[in-house]
Scaffold this motif. Structure first.
Motif, short mmCIF file in Angstrom:
data_model
loop_
_atom_site.label_atom_id
_atom_site.label_comp_id
_atom_site.label_asym_id
_atom_site.label_seq_id
_atom_site.Cartn_x
_atom_site.Cartn_y
_atom_site.Cartn_z
N VAL A 165 -1.37 -0.68 -12.83
CA VAL A 165 -2.05 -0.38 -11.57
C VAL A 165 -2.82 0.93 -11.72
O VAL A 165 -2.24 1.96 -12.09
CB VAL A 165 -1.05 -0.27 -10.39
CG1 VAL A 165 -1.78 0.15 -9.13
CG2 VAL A 165 -0.32 -1.59 -10.18
N VAL A 166 -4.11 0.89 -11.43
CA VAL A 166 -4.94 2.09 -11.44
C VAL A 166 -5.60 2.22 -10.08
O VAL A 166 -6.25 1.28 -9.60
CB VAL A 166 -6.02 2.03 -12.54
CG1 VAL A 166 -6.91 3.26 -12.47
CG2 VAL A 166 -5.38 1.90 -13.91
N VAL A 167 -5.43 3.38 -9.45
CA VAL A 167 -5.97 3.62 -8.11
C VAL A 167 -7.02 4.72 -8.18
O VAL A 167 -6.80 5.76 -8.80
CB VAL A 167 -4.85 4.01 -7.12
CG1 VAL A 167 -5.43 4.45 -5.78
CG2 VAL A 167 -3.89 2.84 -6.93
N ASP A 168 -8.17 4.47 -7.55
CA ASP A 168 -9.25 5.45 -7.49
C ASP A 168 -9.75 5.59 -6.05
O ASP A 168 -9.67 4.64 -5.26
CB ASP A 168 -10.42 5.05 -8.38
CG ASP A 168 -10.10 5.19 -9.86
OD1 ASP A 168 -9.67 6.29 -10.26
OD2 ASP A 168 -10.26 4.20 -10.60
N VAL A 169 -10.28 6.76 -5.74
CA VAL A 169 -10.94 6.99 -4.45
C VAL A 169 -12.42 6.72 -4.62
O VAL A 169 -13.10 7.36 -5.42
CB VAL A 169 -10.71 8.44 -3.96
CG1 VAL A 169 -11.46 8.68 -2.66
CG2 VAL A 169 -9.22 8.69 -3.77
N ILE A 170 -12.94 5.77 -3.84
CA ILE A 170 -14.35 5.39 -3.91
C ILE A 170 -15.20 6.25 -2.96
O ILE A 170 -16.31 6.66 -3.28
CB ILE A 170 -14.53 3.91 -3.57
CG1 ILE A 170 -13.75 3.03 -4.55
CG2 ILE A 170 -16.00 3.52 -3.56
CD1 ILE A 170 -14.23 3.13 -5.97
N ASP A 210 0.41 -1.25 -0.92
CA ASP A 210 1.17 0.00 -0.92
C ASP A 210 2.34 -0.07 -1.90
O ASP A 210 2.62 0.89 -2.63
CB ASP A 210 1.69 0.32 0.48
CG ASP A 210 0.62 0.84 1.40
OD1 ASP A 210 -0.45 1.26 0.91
OD2 ASP A 210 0.85 0.85 2.63
N ASP A 211 3.05 -1.19 -1.91
CA ASP A 211 4.22 -1.32 -2.79
C ASP A 211 3.80 -1.40 -4.25
O ASP A 211 4.48 -0.86 -5.13
CB ASP A 211 5.04 -2.54 -2.39
CG ASP A 211 5.81 -2.34 -1.10
OD1 ASP A 211 6.18 -1.19 -0.82
OD2 ASP A 211 6.04 -3.32 -0.38
N LEU A 212 2.69 -2.09 -4.54
CA LEU A 212 2.19 -2.12 -5.91
C LEU A 212 1.84 -0.71 -6.38
O LEU A 212 2.10 -0.33 -7.53
CB LEU A 212 0.96 -3.02 -6.00
CG LEU A 212 1.20 -4.53 -5.88
CD1 LEU A 212 -0.13 -5.26 -5.74
CD2 LEU A 212 1.98 -5.06 -7.08
N TYR A 213 1.22 0.06 -5.48
CA TYR A 213 0.85 1.44 -5.79
C TYR A 213 2.08 2.32 -5.99
O TYR A 213 2.21 3.02 -7.00
CB TYR A 213 -0.03 1.96 -4.65
CG TYR A 213 -0.15 3.46 -4.53
CD1 TYR A 213 -0.73 4.23 -5.53
CD2 TYR A 213 0.30 4.11 -3.38
CE1 TYR A 213 -0.86 5.60 -5.40
CE2 TYR A 213 0.18 5.47 -3.23
CZ TYR A 213 -0.39 6.22 -4.25
OH TYR A 213 -0.52 7.58 -4.11
N CYS A 214 3.02 2.27 -5.04
CA CYS A 214 4.20 3.13 -5.12
C CYS A 214 5.11 2.74 -6.28
O CYS A 214 5.79 3.60 -6.86
CB CYS A 214 4.99 3.05 -3.81
SG CYS A 214 4.14 3.75 -2.38
N ASN A 215 5.14 1.47 -6.61
CA ASN A 215 6.00 0.98 -7.69
C ASN A 215 5.62 1.60 -9.03
O ASN A 215 6.45 1.69 -9.93
CB ASN A 215 5.89 -0.54 -7.77
CG ASN A 215 6.75 -1.14 -8.87
OD1 ASN A 215 7.97 -0.97 -8.86
ND2 ASN A 215 6.13 -1.84 -9.80
N ASP A 216 4.39 2.06 -9.16
CA ASP A 216 3.89 2.49 -10.46
C ASP A 216 3.89 4.01 -10.64
O ASP A 216 3.48 4.49 -11.70
CB ASP A 216 2.47 1.96 -10.65
CG ASP A 216 2.24 1.44 -12.06
OD1 ASP A 216 3.11 0.70 -12.55
OD2 ASP A 216 1.21 1.78 -12.67
N ILE A 217 4.32 4.78 -9.62
CA ILE A 217 4.31 6.24 -9.74
C ILE A 217 5.61 6.82 -9.17
O ILE A 217 6.35 6.14 -8.46
CB ILE A 217 3.10 6.85 -8.99
CG1 ILE A 217 3.14 6.49 -7.51
CG2 ILE A 217 1.79 6.41 -9.62
CD1 ILE A 217 2.02 7.15 -6.71
#
Length: 581
Positions: free
Chosen positions: A24-29, A473-480
């Motif tokens: 999972v990679v999260v960026d601010v657009i 949210d859970d995919l995001y939190c699961n990875d950090i």
């Protein structure tokens, strides 16, 4: 540091996969740059693959505090009006500044009433995060532009010009002329794709053109030869009546029908059906005829909504989800028949709409979606859409997302009654691997909304084949690590097709800066977020709760049973919404 069980399982699965990439990679657009405006919100992106997704993303900010989903060309987006507590509804209408009505729904409606008298102010500012694409500018449409789709690097959407065009669609820098142009007419564009259809009746005959789909005005409402309803929508004195948003049901002021334009000649729209009123509305109604096509696939199947006369009077029309099916004529032109899907009980369901359709077809849960073998209704294209209740469900006026199989009419309501009757969910897109995205009630959000307050929404992804789902949210939190959590994903708007077994999703969200703010829902600013997630992570994830919560919240994390949240007081919740945090 101890690893969560789900995170450990994910690491093991990645180690076993020889070509695995970051899960999972999260960026601010986009970030908020002007606190006096609402947003930013994301409206479209290039969905061709995850590799290019974030290079062509369209975002916008709003002048007023209307819901980002509101569209005067689609009354289903607003005709429920406000069903919350009267104090909450007054706050929505008047805005956070109170009685002057300068930043609430009243100001938004008042501005619409000025569209054709020269006093209109642009209600949105659009940006594309690709400088070369952002320079594409339909010069006739100077205000309130909204980009609804990206055809590679070509923006598709609609805009307004004060006292000239209340709305006109565009493809790139070309405006889309409607069939009926009195008072400028009305048109919108929502999707574009290359369509290839072989004729069933004429050997060797085929249709192969790029089509833009949306809606076009065809006459004054009800063919009554009068522009009175146009004036009631766009050029009248305000009443300050929040109960029907100052007669907003007169909008869009035209008889507007689902239409398509060929990119080879954008000056001439064609209707998806030429017998609309006779076959699908009924006679003797005062309801304004409105239809739209939101999406079209490469086989020429389009989806959207039509109007059904359910009740008498000007506001008696209701949206009904519609599929438009193609046929090729002997001269290689294309024509359409239309069919209502997910037919509801009119007393229970207010509106139904179809918002997207796959290019590929479904075979079995264990098999990938595949290219269609034909262009008839036997093809298992998957349609996604939403239905809105006319009657409260468990003291809530719910919206539910559905899926529909074109080949056999199979309908699913993936989140119906989950976790309670009256739970909300709304879909926005489905990709060609059968992954649908949208938003639903957040974890623990079960408080009744009728005569109550709104529920916090959280973005989701749903796999049509496996029937599995997850909160972003859970995919995001699961990875950090918990200490690094700062973003909430509220509304997933678009998703790419598969690229090297990964997908990119763009969503509206909030940046809370640190985990303590996150847990207490304070100190946030709106952002547009992207998430690139691997197929491995989606397949392995079990939809368990992963994000940090306040200590006093009475449900356990990592998949244990959920209890009831203690919601913020009604006025505080809505005040925070208008403060955009």
């Amino acid at each position: 540091m101890l690893l969560k069980k789900t995170k450990l399982a994910g690491i093991i699965s990645l180690l076993l996969c020889s070509n695995a990439s970051a899960a999972v990679v999260v960026d601010v657009i986009a970030e908020q740059t002007d606190p006096s405006r609402y947003g930013p919100y994301v409206s479209a992106m290039d969905t061709s693959s995850a590799a290019v997704a974030t290079t062509n993303v369209a975002t916008y900010t709003s002048t007023y505090g209307q819901q980002f989903t509101y569209d005067i060309g689609a009354p289903w987006t607003y005709n429920e009006y406000c069903k919350y507590n009267s104090e909450v509804c007054d706050l929505f209408w008047d805005g956070k500044k109170g009685g002057d009505g300068s930043d609430g729904l009243y100001a938004w409606r008042r501005n619409i009433l000025n569209t054709y008298n020269g006093n209109y102010e642009s209600e949105s500012t659009t940006t594309i995060n690709n400088a070369s694409v952002a320079s594409i500018d339909p010069v006739e449409l100077t205000q309130s532009r909204k980009i609804t789709a990206m055809d590679d690097d070509v923006p598709v959407g609609y805009g307004t010009t004060n006292a000239q065009f209340v709305r006109r669609g565009f493809y790139g820098d070309d405006p889309l002329t409607p069939l009926f142009t009195d008072n400028g007419g009305f048109s919108s564009a929502h999707d574009a794709t290359q369509v290839f259809v072989k004729s069933v009746s004429f050997s060797g005959v085929e249709f192969n053109q790029k089509l833009v789909v949306g809606q076009s005005s065809v006459d004054w409402p009800n063919s009554n030869g009068s522009s009175s309803r146009f004036s009631a929508c766009f050029n009248a004195a305000p009443d300050d009546d929040r109960f029907d948003y100052d007669d907003l049901y007169y909008c869009p002021g035209f008889n507007v029908q689902a239409s398509f334009w060929s990119v080879s000649d954008l000056s001439i729209p064609k209707l998806f059906s030429s017998t609309w009123i006779d076959n699908n509305i009924g006679n003797g109604s005062d309801a304004i005829y409105i239809a739209n096509a939101y999406a079209i696939n490469t086989s020429g199947f389009a989806v959207g909504f039509s109007t059904k006369n359910v009740f008498s009077g000007d506001s008696g029309g209701r949206a009904r989800a519609t599929v438009f099916m193609p046929t090729v004529n002997a001269d290689s032109s294309i024509k359409y028949t239309m069919s209502e899907i997910v037919k509801p009980d009119d007393d229970v369901i207010r509106d139904t709409v179809a918002v997207d359709i796959t290019d590929t077809v479904y075979d079995a849960p264990s098999k990938p979606m595949v290219a269609s073998s034909g262009t008839d209704a036997s093809q298992a294209f998957i349609v996604v859409g939403n239905r809105m209740y006319n009657q409260p469900q468990n003291r809530s006026y719910a919206t539910e997302f559905y899926t529909y199989d074109v080949s056999n009419g199979d309908v699913r309501y993936p989140f119906q009654g989950n976790p309670i009757k009256g739970a909300n969910s709304q879909v926005s897109k489905i990709n060609n691997d059968g992954l649908a995205i949208g938003w639903r009630d957040g974890r623990g959000e079960t408080s009744p909304t009728a005569d109550g307050s709104a529920r916090h929404q959280s973005a989701f992804i749903y796999d049509y084949k496996s029937k599995k789902s997850a909160y972003l949210d859970d995919l995001y939190c699961n990875d950090i690590d918990d200490s690094d959590v700062r973003y909430r994903f509220t509304n997933a708007i678009s998703i790419t097709d598969n690229n090297s077994d990964s997908y990119t999703i763009v969503a509206n969200g909030y940046d809370y800066v640190n985990v303590e703010n996150y847990k207490n829902r304070v100190g946030s600013t709106p952002v547009v977020l992207s998430m690139t997630v691997s197929k491995t992570e989606l397949d392995a994830f079990d939809n368990s709760s992963q994000c940090p919560i306040k200590a006093e919240e009475d449900y356990e994390r990592s998949g244990a049973g959920m209890g009831w949240f203690v919601l913020l007081p009604t006025m505080m919740l809505l005040f925070r919404r208008f403060k955009r945090n």
